[in-house]
Design a protein around this motif. Structure first.
Motif, mmCIF file in Angstrom:
data_model
loop_
_atom_site.group_PDB
_atom_site.id
_atom_site.type_symbol
_atom_site.label_atom_id
_atom_site.label_comp_id
_atom_site.label_asym_id
_atom_site.label_seq_id
_atom_site.Cartn_x
_atom_site.Cartn_y
_atom_site.Cartn_z
ATOM 1 N N ALA A 137 0.843 -1.198 0.000
ATOM 2 C CA ALA A 137 0.000 0.000 0.000
ATOM 3 C C ALA A 137 0.875 1.244 0.000
ATOM 4 C CB ALA A 137 -0.893 0.000 1.237
ATOM 5 N N PRO A 138 0.418 2.324 -0.646
ATOM 6 C CA PRO A 138 1.214 3.566 -0.673
ATOM 7 C C PRO A 138 1.588 4.055 0.725
ATOM 8 C CG PRO A 138 -0.610 3.736 -2.220
ATOM 9 C CD PRO A 138 -0.798 2.442 -1.468
ATOM 10 N N GLU A 139 0.708 3.843 1.706
ATOM 11 C CA GLU A 139 1.009 4.306 3.069
ATOM 12 C C GLU A 139 2.223 3.585 3.654
ATOM 13 O OE1 GLU A 139 -2.335 4.668 1.393
ATOM 14 O OE2 GLU A 139 -2.458 2.826 2.574
ATOM 15 N N LYS A 140 2.586 2.482 3.023
ATOM 16 C CA LYS A 140 3.744 1.721 3.527
ATOM 17 C C LYS A 140 5.039 2.208 2.898
ATOM 18 C CE LYS A 140 1.296 -1.129 6.028
ATOM 19 N NZ LYS A 140 1.371 -1.074 7.496
ATOM 20 N N VAL A 141 4.932 3.253 2.112
ATOM 21 C CA VAL A 141 6.132 3.828 1.491
ATOM 22 C C VAL A 141 6.367 5.200 2.109
ATOM 23 C CG1 VAL A 141 7.178 4.634 -0.658
ATOM 24 C CG2 VAL A 141 5.640 2.644 -0.676
ATOM 25 N N SER A 142 7.523 5.399 2.731
ATOM 26 C CA SER A 142 7.844 6.731 3.240
ATOM 27 C C SER A 142 8.909 7.340 2.349
ATOM 28 C CB SER A 142 8.345 6.660 4.675
ATOM 29 O OG SER A 142 9.692 6.221 4.702
ATOM 30 N N LEU A 143 8.840 8.650 2.215
ATOM 31 C CA LEU A 143 9.793 9.353 1.355
ATOM 32 C C LEU A 143 10.326 10.543 2.128
ATOM 33 C CD1 LEU A 143 7.403 9.371 -1.692
ATOM 34 C CD2 LEU A 143 9.605 8.221 -1.743
ATOM 35 N N ALA A 144 11.603 10.486 2.523
ATOM 36 C CA ALA A 144 12.195 11.622 3.225
ATOM 37 C C ALA A 144 12.759 12.589 2.198
ATOM 38 C CB ALA A 144 13.293 11.145 4.163
ATOM 39 N N GLN A 145 12.440 13.857 2.390
ATOM 40 C CA GLN A 145 12.819 14.876 1.424
ATOM 41 C C GLN A 145 14.105 15.572 1.877
ATOM 42 O OE1 GLN A 145 9.591 17.797 0.142
ATOM 43 N NE2 GLN A 145 11.022 19.148 1.163
ATOM 44 N N LEU A 146 15.230 15.132 1.326
ATOM 45 C CA LEU A 146 16.526 15.724 1.678
ATOM 46 C C LEU A 146 16.815 16.905 0.762
ATOM 47 C CD1 LEU A 146 18.590 12.404 1.866
ATOM 48 C CD2 LEU A 146 17.393 13.561 3.732
ATOM 49 N N PHE A 147 17.865 17.658 1.064
ATOM 50 C CA PHE A 147 18.308 18.679 0.115
ATOM 51 C C PHE A 147 18.662 17.988 -1.200
ATOM 52 C CE2 PHE A 147 19.987 21.237 3.884
ATOM 53 C CZ PHE A 147 19.022 22.220 3.769
ATOM 54 N N ALA A 148 18.359 18.648 -2.298
ATOM 55 C CA ALA A 148 18.795 18.148 -3.600
ATOM 56 C C ALA A 148 19.885 19.054 -4.138
ATOM 57 C CB ALA A 148 17.633 18.111 -4.576
ATOM 58 N N GLY A 149 20.952 18.437 -4.635
ATOM 59 C CA GLY A 149 22.045 19.202 -5.226
ATOM 60 C C GLY A 149 21.688 19.611 -6.645
ATOM 61 N N GLY A 150 20.623 20.368 -6.759
ATOM 62 C CA GLY A 150 20.094 20.781 -8.064
ATOM 63 C C GLY A 150 19.130 19.735 -8.591
ATOM 64 N N SER A 151 18.302 20.157 -9.523
ATOM 65 C CA SER A 151 17.364 19.229 -10.156
ATOM 66 C C SER A 151 17.011 19.774 -11.533
ATOM 67 C CB SER A 151 16.091 19.072 -9.317
ATOM 68 O OG SER A 151 15.103 18.395 -10.079
ATOM 69 N N PHE A 152 16.501 21.030 -11.522
ATOM 70 C CA PHE A 152 16.097 21.689 -12.768
ATOM 71 C C PHE A 152 14.999 20.891 -13.462
ATOM 72 C CE2 PHE A 152 20.646 22.264 -11.862
ATOM 73 C CZ PHE A 152 20.551 23.545 -11.337
ATOM 74 N N GLY A 153 14.290 20.091 -12.665
ATOM 75 C CA GLY A 153 13.190 19.280 -13.162
ATOM 76 C C GLY A 153 13.485 17.795 -13.098
ATOM 77 N N ARG A 154 14.743 17.415 -13.139
ATOM 78 C CA ARG A 154 15.109 16.014 -13.326
ATOM 79 C C ARG A 154 14.640 15.097 -12.210
ATOM 80 N NH1 ARG A 154 15.441 11.581 -14.243
ATOM 81 N NH2 ARG A 154 16.910 10.362 -15.501
ATOM 82 N N ARG A 155 14.632 15.593 -10.971
ATOM 83 C CA ARG A 155 14.272 14.706 -9.867
ATOM 84 C C ARG A 155 12.761 14.479 -9.778
ATOM 85 N NH1 ARG A 155 19.262 13.898 -6.676
ATOM 86 N NH2 ARG A 155 18.088 12.272 -5.633
ATOM 87 N N ALA A 156 11.985 15.234 -10.542
ATOM 88 C CA ALA A 156 10.536 14.991 -10.610
ATOM 89 C C ALA A 156 10.276 14.200 -11.870
ATOM 90 C CB ALA A 156 9.772 16.302 -10.630
ATOM 91 N N ASN A 157 10.693 12.960 -11.869
ATOM 92 C CA ASN A 157 10.577 12.185 -13.101
ATOM 93 C C ASN A 157 9.179 11.592 -13.248
ATOM 94 O OD1 ASN A 157 10.934 9.328 -14.583
ATOM 95 N ND2 ASN A 157 12.306 10.873 -15.418
ATOM 96 N N PRO A 158 8.549 11.818 -14.392
ATOM 97 C CA PRO A 158 7.167 11.344 -14.559
ATOM 98 C C PRO A 158 7.052 9.819 -14.530
ATOM 99 C CG PRO A 158 8.015 12.276 -16.620
ATOM 100 C CD PRO A 158 9.017 12.579 -15.558
ATOM 101 N N HIS A 159 8.171 9.116 -14.677
ATOM 102 C CA HIS A 159 8.126 7.654 -14.594
ATOM 103 C C HIS A 159 8.909 7.139 -13.384
ATOM 104 C CE1 HIS A 159 6.159 7.442 -18.486
ATOM 105 N NE2 HIS A 159 6.989 8.374 -18.888
ATOM 106 N N SER A 160 9.264 8.042 -12.475
ATOM 107 C CA SER A 160 10.003 7.668 -11.254
ATOM 108 C C SER A 160 11.220 6.812 -11.586
ATOM 109 C CB SER A 160 9.084 6.917 -10.277
ATOM 110 O OG SER A 160 7.905 7.645 -10.033
ATOM 111 N N ASP A 161 11.925 7.163 -12.656
ATOM 112 C CA ASP A 161 12.926 6.228 -13.197
ATOM 113 C C ASP A 161 14.015 5.800 -12.220
ATOM 114 O OD1 ASP A 161 14.168 8.775 -13.370
ATOM 115 O OD2 ASP A 161 15.390 8.145 -15.078
ATOM 116 N N PHE A 162 14.748 6.763 -11.677
ATOM 117 C CA PHE A 162 15.869 6.345 -10.829
ATOM 118 C C PHE A 162 15.402 5.865 -9.459
ATOM 119 C CE2 PHE A 162 15.348 10.864 -10.170
ATOM 120 C CZ PHE A 162 15.511 11.025 -8.815
ATOM 121 N N VAL A 163 14.240 6.340 -9.026
ATOM 122 C CA VAL A 163 13.692 5.868 -7.745
ATOM 123 C C VAL A 163 13.316 4.384 -7.874
ATOM 124 C CG1 VAL A 163 11.793 6.121 -6.099
ATOM 125 C CG2 VAL A 163 12.880 8.154 -7.067
#
Ligand code: FES
Ligand code: FES
Lengths: 152, 753
Positions: free
Chosen positions: B403-429
């Motif tokens: 279940a989604p509730e069983k997934v936690s996501l801690a939001q750390l500082f990002a060393g830049g993104s410029f859009g890349r870390r918001a991947n529409p297919h969650s590729d690297f995650v």
């Protein structure tokens, strides 16, 4: 096993001689302020001082650091020039994402150690190897001048 | 282990948002001391049905955003990622303003994944992007601060037996002037927690702001980012953690046929080698797991992988561009239409025709993509510079069958993104999760930090799409612009993603034509068409300012050509066509004034030619105009000397952050103008690292002057809008200096005329 002097303290690190100093610092000595950006001496994110000289730790094997004083971002503020640089960086809010800034501060400190009154050209020459993808360059320049003026 | 002291604690599944501590070690430790005694001003758990009915901002849940500790420190819970753009500063400013908090005692933590509480009100799901962080939070964060303030005041009023209306708050001090009593926030925190949450609070009149619009809000992340203590994903370490470096296929769409890992396993520190399954939108591959990053990368480099390329994409960039050119010969889907361009273009007094080419671009954030995953019993905890919780959480849950509730996501500082870390297919995650799972299936139950080396990041796909634009403009005999016809060709970013349903209409992806279809200039006949090739399987994504990265260039170059053809001044020509767009005009007037447009440009040295160009563009509801000044040397090389920038982003919440974003946006855009280009050869990406994908260096950075239009309009974004005008302003400046129009990005580095 390598014995390194990092920030004035002796560290015994169980790493192969050829491991780049960057990874020994980050993954083994747990000093993560020094960053990885390219691994090819192209970006400067990994800059540390070896006996005061700015050095790209990503291409420097641990063996080359033995017997030298390694200074990292975690301790650069203990030196008055490093402290002045950090203070100027904070005063002007240079950072954006911040990832490159350890390297920028290490290189800027080394510049000011050798040249207390750098011109814009001196800054461009000294800092040209340090990439900031957030392009904080306008403020990096201003902060170096600011630090120079406080040290004068 | 020292690093553990300063590591964000594992994320709780519980309702408390205590988990993510995105601050320096020093501040984290201080915080921990206070946390034991600290109180939340209001329970965080609410009935979500009630909450959504409570206000017009349906999902405002009071005080999920602010915590006041007994030591008086104010912690703002940031629902948006800090990837450099100053979101932590902005969100905290909004809370602190209404709370009347002492800025020096305000700290910021990243919020956990929680769709209900922390969703982006502009997206309807949790995520950071589109320059929306401050715009969507402006009222919500101020309400959070005002609510907390009202409860502190109510607590003081009860303790002192005085009416709440006689109490004032300043710099975290609550005062009753009549009796001379005063108390610090910390002293009142516990009592305030007992107060009912007020249903209604009044926000300040903007004229009473003491922080918003001032320079009194230095970045709270500055200290940690200047002493090495700020924690990025790359810096995370958990007990027993392994580092994974992966072998990706050389061509998009290829899969692993077989691999040989004898040499990789010999590298000291390597623990295991696992195959992981990809998906239609992410890499299939083999990962080397080791006790440190270097061993993992050494191991990866000696892997021998044979790839099945039967489904791989094998076109080169030149072939793709040739196809796009061909497509532009035919009519595309209609993105915008008024009047009759065909008639107007039939026999024009002056016809302007121009083609524009744009390459693929990598984001090249300074911190390459990475992600730390820990699998537990029926759960998954993730730490990284999390930008798109709304999609990542469900994608991870689906992959693991939990279940989604069983997934936690801690939001750390990002060393830049410029859009890349918001991947529409969650590729690297998903890659990190797949590797961790593959390792566990192999009997290795350890947290895994996936690290992309720079080469993996550069070749990792999800680029700003390649684009081709054709423009045809008509002027009548009086030099009046009478027709504007554009055909755009490029892949759709939204197609095949969760965004497709609301971003693509009638075959037009809004992000492909934004900035062109809504052309601000008053032209009676307008037609903008779009071709969306379906068979180009290069993964693409939003890249700092998305469609505006290309539309601003072609539109602002074309209008400049029209001004020249009409024999008019480029500022005056634009101005006359912007009668219905006062905010465009506002920034244009301001930039012209500040750049000294009415005065001739200072001449260059002997043999040098100087020129200046202007561009104005709206993106993400903000308006930016720039004047670029260039010097062309005798040998045809050139430099940008100065960029003057005017921005109207509504209320300027943090003027210094806005300035910084314009400076950074200009530098980011300039990198693309001078160098940015990802090319494919038979499907293989040719660039790997900063030597063949150069970005901007300090010696190329011009002087930048930023001027902000005073405004009382609601605040809009600044992370992206500084980017679009730079390239056209520069092209127009080079034309001014040399008479040469540059229409292909990146620009040639030597002008021949
Ligand atoms: S990581 Fe060493 S120079 Fe880039
Ligand atoms: S501050 Fe982001 S790379 Fe320099």
């Amino acid at each position: 096993m390598a014995t390194l002097t990092i920030n004035g303290e002796s560290h015994q690190l169980d790493v192969p001689d050829e491991m780049p100093l960057l990874w020994a610092l980050r993954d083994v000595a747990d000093l993560t302020g020094t960053k990885y950006g390219c691994g090819m001496s192209l970006c400067g994110a990994c800059t540390v001082h070896l006996d005061g000289q700015p050095t790209r730790s990503c291409v420097t094997p641990v063996s080359a650091a033995v017997g030298k004083q390694v200074t990292t971002i975690e301790a650069v503020g203990e030196n008055p020039v490093g402290e002045a640089v950090q203070t100027a960086w904070r005063k002007l809010d240079v950072v954006q994402c911040g990832y490159c800034q350890s390297g920028q501060i290490m290189t800027a400190t080394a510049l000011l150690n050798g040249n207390r009154n750098p011109s814009d050209d001196d800054i461009d020459n000294a800092m040209g190897g340090n990439i900031c993808r957030c392009a904080t360059y306008v403020r990096i320049r201003a902060a170096i001048h600011d630090a120079a003026s406080t040290l004068a | 282990m020292r690093i553990l002291d300063r590591m964000p604690s594992p994320v709780q599944e519980s309702q408390q948002s205590t988990a993510v501590i995105n601050v320096s070690r020093r501040r984290f430790l201080q915080g921990t001391a206070g946390l034991a005694l600290g109180v939340y001003l209001a329970p965080l758990l609410v009935d979500s049905a009630n909450a959504s009915a409570a206000t017009t901002q349906a999902d405002f849940v009071p005080n999920a955003f602010v915590r006041i500790d007994s030591d008086g420190s104010v912690t703002v819970i940031a629902k948006h990622l800090e990837m450099g753009q100053g979101t932590y500063t902005g969100l905290a400013t909004l809370v602190a303003e209404e709370l009347d908090a002492d800025w020096s005692r305000v700290r910021v933590e990243g919020a956990p994944a929680d769709a209900e509480r922390y969703k982006n009100l502009a997206f309807g799901m949790q995520g950071t992007g589109g320059s929306t962080a401050i715009a969507n939070s402006y009222e919500q964060m101020r309400m959070a601060g005002a609510t907390a303030r009202a409860m502190l005041v109510a607590a003081a009023a009860a303790q002192w037996g005085v009416p709440a209306s006689s109490i004032s708050v300043e710099q975290s001090l609550v005062r009753h002037a009549g009796s001379g009593r005063e108390a610090d926030f910390g002293q009142l925190a516990e009592a305030a927690a007992e107060q009912p949450v007020p249903g209604n609070v009044t926000l300040k009149n903007p004229k009473d702001f003491t922080l918003i619009g001032t320079l009194k809000t230095p970045r709270p992340d500055s200290p940690a980012k200047t002493d090495g203590s700020a924690i990025f994903t790359q810096d995370m370490k958990l007990p027993g953690m392994l580092v994974a470096v992966a072998a990706h296929p050389p061509r998009f769409g290829a899969t692993v046929k077989r691999f040989e890992d004898t040499e990789a396993r010999k590298v000291p520190g390597v623990v295991d080698v696992v195959r992981f399954a990809g998906g239609p939108w992410r890499f299939d591959g083999v990962a080397v797991l080791a006790t440190n990053t270097w061993a993992a990368s050494q191991g990866r480099d000696v892997l021998n992988v044979e790839w099945d390329e039967s489904q791989a994409f094998t076109l080169g960039s030149d072939e793709i561009m040739a196809r796009y050119r061909e497509l532009a010969d035919g009519q595309g889907a209609m993105a915008s239409q008024r009047g009759d361009v065909d008639a107007a273009l039939a026999e024009p007094a002056t016809l302007i025709e121009a083609d524009y080419e744009f390459p693929y671009l990598a984001h090249a954030a300074m911190e390459p993509m990475n992600c730390l995953v820990q699998l537990g019993d029926g759960r998954c905890d993730i730490w990284h510079g999390e930008q798109f919780q709304g999609l990542d959480r469900s994608a991870v849950a689906e992959l693991l069958g939990i279940a989604p509730e069983k997934v936690s996501l801690a939001q750390l500082f990002a060393g830049g993104s410029f859009g890349r870390r918001a991947n529409p297919h969650s590729d690297f995650v998903l890659e990190a999760v797949s590797i961790t799972k593959a390792a566990r299936d192999n009997g290795i139950d350890a947290p895994v930090k996936l690290v992309w080396m720079r080469e993996d990041d550069t070749r990792g796909g999800y680029y700003r799409p390649m684009n081709f634009h054709r423009g045809r403009l008509a002027l009548d005999a009086d030099g009046k612009l009478i027709a504007w016809h554009q055909r755009l060709v490029g892949q759709s970013i939204a197609a095949g993603t969760a965004m497709e349903a609301f971003m693509v209409k009638d075959g037009v992806d809004a992000t492909s034509v934004e900035g062109a279809a809504n052309l601000a200039y008053d032209v009676p006949n307008l037609q903008v068409e779009l071709h969306t090739p379906q068979d180009i399987d290069v993964p693409i994504q939003w890249w700092r300012s998305v469609g505006h990265t290309h539309t601003a260039f072609s539109t602002e170059s074309l209008i400049d050509e029209a001004a020249v053809a009409a024999g008019q001044d480029p500022v005056a020509f634009r101005r006359a066509l912007l009668g219905g767009h006062p905010r465009h005009r506002g920034v244009l007037d301001l930039v012209a004034d500040k750049a000294g447009w009415s005065q001739p440009l200072e001449p260059g040295a002997e043999g040098e030619r100087r020129g200046r160009g202007v561009a104005v563009h709206e993106s993400f509801n903000s308006f930016v105009a720039q004047v670029a000044e260039v010097t062309v040397r005798q040998d045809g090389s050139y430099r940008v000397d100065r960029v003057v920038c005017a921005v109207d982003c509504g209320v300027a919440v943090n003027p210094d952050v806005i300035k910084a974003q314009m400076e950074g946006g200009i530098g980011y855009a300039l990198a693309a103008v001078l160098h940015g280009e990802i090319t494919l050869d038979k499907g293989v990406v040719q660039q790997t690292n900063f030597h063949n994908y150069p970005v901007l260096r300090i010696n190329e950075m011009p002087a930048v002057e930023v001027h902000i239009v005073p405004s009382t309009q609601a605040p809009t974004g600044v992370g992206e809008p500084g980017v679009p005008p730079l390239a056209p302003a520069m092209a127009n400046a080079i034309f001014d200096a040399t008479g040469t129009r540059l229409r292909k990005l990146p620009f040639t580095n030597k002008l021949t005329t």
